[in-house]
Design a protein around this motif. Structure first.
Motif, PDB file in Angstrom:
ATOM      1  N   HIS A  24      -0.987   5.836  -2.079  1.00 63.85           N
ATOM      2  CA  HIS A  24      -0.793   5.359  -3.456  1.00 63.85           C
ATOM      3  C   HIS A  24      -0.882   3.830  -3.515  1.00 63.85           C
ATOM      4  CE1 HIS A  24       0.321   9.294  -5.003  1.00 63.85           C
ATOM      5  NE2 HIS A  24       1.129   9.442  -3.964  1.00 63.85           N
ATOM      6  N   ARG A  27      -4.510   2.847  -3.361  1.00 61.37           N
ATOM      7  CA  ARG A  27      -5.220   3.058  -4.630  1.00 61.37           C
ATOM      8  C   ARG A  27      -4.958   1.914  -5.609  1.00 61.37           C
ATOM      9  NH1 ARG A  27      -4.645   8.467  -3.491  1.00 61.37           N
ATOM     10  NH2 ARG A  27      -2.618   8.770  -4.446  1.00 61.37           N
ATOM     11  N   ILE A  28      -3.741   1.411  -5.635  1.00 64.38           N
ATOM     12  CA  ILE A  28      -3.401   0.329  -6.563  1.00 64.38           C
ATOM     13  C   ILE A  28      -3.864  -1.016  -6.013  1.00 64.38           C
ATOM     14  CG2 ILE A  28      -1.515  -0.929  -7.674  1.00 64.38           C
ATOM     15  CD1 ILE A  28       0.070   1.760  -7.621  1.00 64.38           C
ATOM     16  N   HIS A  34      -8.299  -4.461 -10.782  1.00 61.26           N
ATOM     17  CA  HIS A  34      -6.920  -4.254 -11.232  1.00 61.26           C
ATOM     18  C   HIS A  34      -5.967  -5.285 -10.631  1.00 61.26           C
ATOM     19  CE1 HIS A  34      -3.424  -2.230 -12.737  1.00 61.26           C
ATOM     20  NE2 HIS A  34      -2.951  -2.054 -11.518  1.00 61.26           N
ATOM     21  N   GLY A  81       3.577   2.666  -9.133  1.00 63.01           N
ATOM     22  CA  GLY A  81       3.604   1.216  -9.104  1.00 63.01           C
ATOM     23  C   GLY A  81       4.774   0.742  -8.275  1.00 63.01           C
ATOM     24  N   ALA A 102      -0.272   1.372 -11.485  1.00 63.91           N
ATOM     25  CA  ALA A 102      -1.611   1.966 -11.416  1.00 63.91           C
ATOM     26  C   ALA A 102      -2.262   1.937 -12.799  1.00 63.91           C
ATOM     27  CB  ALA A 102      -1.518   3.402 -10.909  1.00 63.91           C
TER      28      ALA A 102
END
Length: 186
Positions: A24, A27-28, A34, A81, A102
């Motif tokens: 996770h 991914r962020i 981002h 997050g 995210a």
């Protein structure tokens, strides 16, 4: 902090970031677009995510410590997050706040809800008087969030940040304990 503080809100559980969160985190923190406002270059792989998790864990052991919480939905597993209080200066009773979420979970009020919980915890449990934030001037969503929470802009730090192969100005914001206690924050 001996035991990591778990915080609950109406929709969220804030808990320690652990190794099983690495995918996770990747991914962020691996999404360059981002993370353009985060203040560091994106991580590239699971090893980088594991190192970031280890860094967050190390904050609890350092003299200028802090805590980084995994933000999770109460009804679903998985980190969406993180948010944290770091650079804790015990003598001055101050620290810095940081956060990210995210992209799929942006715009739902989760970061504001999580920050309310950690700001309250910081003022009460860490006995903080001042919580600071440094934000890129073009990060309008983050600036609006801080202002909605009662943070006030104090100035501009010229070329204070460096990531993506260039220097960046940052806006300095702060929230005082007295403001937090008396503010009517929704």
């Amino acid at each position: 902090m001996v035991d990591f503080p778990v915080l609950e809100t109406s929709r969220l559980t804030l808990r320690e970031v652990v190794e099983s969160d690495a995918a996770h985190i990747l991914r962020i923190h691996g999404d360059a677009e981002h993370m353009r406002w985060f203040g560091s270059d994106p991580i590239r792989d699971l090893d980088g995510a594991s190192k970031l998790i280890a860094l967050f864990a190390s904050w609890r052991k350092e003299p200028v410590s802090g805590a980084r919480w995994a933000v999770t939905l109460r009804d679903r597993p998985g980190l969406i997050g993180t948010c944290g209080l770091f650079r804790w200066n015990r003598n001055w009773r101050s620290c810095t706040v940081g956060y990210e979420i995210a992209p799929a979970h942006q715009g739902r009020g989760y970061v504001k809800e999580a920050l309310k919980a950690i700001l309250t915890w910081g003022f009460r449990e860490m006995r903080l008087n001042r919580i600071e934030a440094q934000v890129h001037p073009d990060n309008t969503a983050s600036l609006a969030l801080l202002e909605a929470l009662g943070f006030l802009q104090e100035g501009r730090q010229r070329e204070a940040g460096y990531w993506a192969d260039r220097h960046h100005d940052l806006l300095q914001y702060a929230l005082l304990n007295a403001q937090w206690r008396t503010a009517n924050v929704d």
